[in-house]
Design a protein around this motif. Structure first.
Motif, mmCIF file in Angstrom:
data_model
loop_
_atom_site.group_PDB
_atom_site.id
_atom_site.type_symbol
_atom_site.label_atom_id
_atom_site.label_comp_id
_atom_site.label_asym_id
_atom_site.label_seq_id
_atom_site.Cartn_x
_atom_site.Cartn_y
_atom_site.Cartn_z
ATOM 1 N N ALA A 25 0.805 -1.230 0.000
ATOM 2 C CA ALA A 25 0.000 0.000 0.000
ATOM 3 C C ALA A 25 0.840 1.283 0.000
ATOM 4 O O ALA A 25 0.605 2.167 -0.828
ATOM 5 C CB ALA A 25 -0.981 -0.004 1.159
ATOM 6 N N PRO A 26 1.839 1.438 0.879
ATOM 7 C CA PRO A 26 2.621 2.684 0.855
ATOM 8 C C PRO A 26 3.380 2.886 -0.454
ATOM 9 O O PRO A 26 3.509 4.005 -0.942
ATOM 10 C CB PRO A 26 3.601 2.521 2.017
ATOM 11 N N PHE A 27 3.857 1.809 -1.047
ATOM 12 C CA PHE A 27 4.593 1.913 -2.307
ATOM 13 C C PHE A 27 3.673 2.320 -3.447
ATOM 14 O O PHE A 27 4.030 3.148 -4.284
ATOM 15 C CB PHE A 27 5.285 0.583 -2.621
ATOM 16 N N VAL A 28 2.481 1.760 -3.460
ATOM 17 C CA VAL A 28 1.510 2.092 -4.503
ATOM 18 C C VAL A 28 1.068 3.542 -4.368
ATOM 19 O O VAL A 28 0.969 4.264 -5.361
ATOM 20 C CB VAL A 28 0.301 1.132 -4.454
ATOM 21 N N LEU A 29 0.821 3.986 -3.146
ATOM 22 C CA LEU A 29 0.413 5.381 -2.942
ATOM 23 C C LEU A 29 1.471 6.345 -3.459
ATOM 24 O O LEU A 29 1.157 7.337 -4.106
ATOM 25 C CB LEU A 29 0.124 5.647 -1.465
ATOM 26 N N GLY A 30 2.726 6.068 -3.162
ATOM 27 C CA GLY A 30 3.812 6.915 -3.664
ATOM 28 C C GLY A 30 3.899 6.880 -5.177
ATOM 29 O O GLY A 30 4.126 7.903 -5.829
ATOM 30 N N ALA A 31 3.705 5.705 -5.753
ATOM 31 C CA ALA A 31 3.815 5.558 -7.201
ATOM 32 C C ALA A 31 2.716 6.310 -7.953
ATOM 33 O O ALA A 31 2.948 6.798 -9.061
ATOM 34 C CB ALA A 31 3.766 4.079 -7.573
ATOM 35 N N VAL A 32 1.532 6.432 -7.362
ATOM 36 C CA VAL A 32 0.447 7.144 -8.049
ATOM 37 C C VAL A 32 0.440 8.636 -7.720
ATOM 38 O O VAL A 32 -0.369 9.378 -8.270
ATOM 39 C CB VAL A 32 -0.941 6.521 -7.772
ATOM 40 N N GLY A 33 1.347 9.084 -6.837
ATOM 41 C CA GLY A 33 1.503 10.518 -6.616
ATOM 42 C C GLY A 33 1.175 11.054 -5.250
ATOM 43 O O GLY A 33 1.266 12.260 -5.019
ATOM 44 N N PHE A 34 0.793 10.209 -4.287
ATOM 45 C CA PHE A 34 0.526 10.669 -2.921
ATOM 46 C C PHE A 34 1.838 10.567 -2.140
ATOM 47 O O PHE A 34 2.167 9.519 -1.602
ATOM 48 C CB PHE A 34 -0.570 9.823 -2.257
ATOM 49 N N ALA A 43 -2.737 10.934 -8.871
ATOM 50 C CA ALA A 43 -3.275 11.577 -7.669
ATOM 51 C C ALA A 43 -3.706 13.015 -7.964
ATOM 52 O O ALA A 43 -4.725 13.484 -7.454
ATOM 53 C CB ALA A 43 -2.239 11.556 -6.548
ATOM 54 N N ALA A 44 -2.938 13.713 -8.805
ATOM 55 C CA ALA A 44 -3.302 15.088 -9.172
ATOM 56 C C ALA A 44 -4.619 15.103 -9.942
ATOM 57 O O ALA A 44 -5.457 15.998 -9.744
ATOM 58 C CB ALA A 44 -2.190 15.714 -9.999
ATOM 59 N N GLY A 45 -4.814 14.114 -10.805
ATOM 60 C CA GLY A 45 -6.073 14.007 -11.536
ATOM 61 C C GLY A 45 -7.242 13.750 -10.594
ATOM 62 O O GLY A 45 -8.329 14.310 -10.757
ATOM 63 N N MET A 46 -7.004 12.877 -9.590
ATOM 64 C CA MET A 46 -8.054 12.601 -8.600
ATOM 65 C C MET A 46 -8.398 13.863 -7.815
ATOM 66 O O MET A 46 -9.568 14.160 -7.579
ATOM 67 C CB MET A 46 -7.584 11.514 -7.624
ATOM 68 N N THR A 95 -11.842 10.568 -0.012
ATOM 69 C CA THR A 95 -10.841 9.578 -0.403
ATOM 70 C C THR A 95 -9.511 10.233 -0.727
ATOM 71 O O THR A 95 -8.455 9.777 -0.277
ATOM 72 C CB THR A 95 -11.346 8.777 -1.625
ATOM 73 N N VAL A 96 -9.533 11.311 -1.494
ATOM 74 C CA VAL A 96 -8.294 12.003 -1.865
ATOM 75 C C VAL A 96 -7.597 12.544 -0.617
ATOM 76 O O VAL A 96 -6.382 12.408 -0.468
ATOM 77 C CB VAL A 96 -8.580 13.143 -2.873
ATOM 78 N N ALA A 97 -8.343 13.139 0.291
ATOM 79 C CA ALA A 97 -7.749 13.695 1.510
ATOM 80 C C ALA A 97 -7.125 12.610 2.377
ATOM 81 O O ALA A 97 -6.023 12.773 2.901
ATOM 82 C CB ALA A 97 -8.805 14.461 2.305
ATOM 83 N N VAL A 98 -7.808 11.484 2.525
ATOM 84 C CA VAL A 98 -7.278 10.385 3.347
ATOM 85 C C VAL A 98 -6.029 9.792 2.705
ATOM 86 O O VAL A 98 -5.021 9.558 3.385
ATOM 87 C CB VAL A 98 -8.354 9.296 3.571
ATOM 88 N N LEU A 99 -6.069 9.554 1.401
ATOM 89 C CA LEU A 99 -4.903 8.989 0.724
ATOM 90 C C LEU A 99 -3.703 9.931 0.801
ATOM 91 O O LEU A 99 -2.570 9.486 0.981
ATOM 92 C CB LEU A 99 -5.237 8.650 -0.725
ATOM 93 N N GLN A 100 -3.933 11.238 0.682
ATOM 94 C CA GLN A 100 -2.819 12.178 0.805
ATOM 95 C C GLN A 100 -2.278 12.210 2.227
ATOM 96 O O GLN A 100 -1.075 12.295 2.435
ATOM 97 C CB GLN A 100 -3.221 13.588 0.363
#
Length: 99
Positions: A20-29, A40-43, A60-65
């Protein structure tokens, strides 16, 4: 279900949680904020447009960030690991069917 199915389910769940942490970083969070031009910027843009210009706290965006910035802890751990475990378990189950 056989032993292989249970191993695949467990492996998928663990991979979802650990990854999970690696995926979040990879998508931009990231810890520095949402990466420009990322998924993440698109979201974030879509969430802001849908809410009249701002991102709602607790969305969702706020929690993921928050997770991307501070790491996994508290409620964020429950949200991300629950989702990650469910997705990982589903992938493991599908892999077991194919095997």
């Amino acid at each position: 279900m056989g032993l292989l199915t249970f191993v695949a389910l467990g492996g998928g769940a663990v991979a979802g949680v650990v990854g999970a942490p690696f995926v979040l970083g990879a998508v931009g969070f990231t810890s520095a904020g949402i990466a420009a031009g990322s998924y993440a910027a698109g979201m974030m843009s879509a969430a802001a447009v849908a809410n009249g210009g701002g991102v709602v706290a607790g969305s969702t965006v706020a929690v993921l960030q928050a997770v991307g910035a501070a790491g996994l802890s508290g409620t964020a751990t429950a949200v991300v690991t629950g989702t990650g475990a469910a997705v990982g378990t589903a992938v493991g189950w599908l892999a077991a069917i194919i095997i």
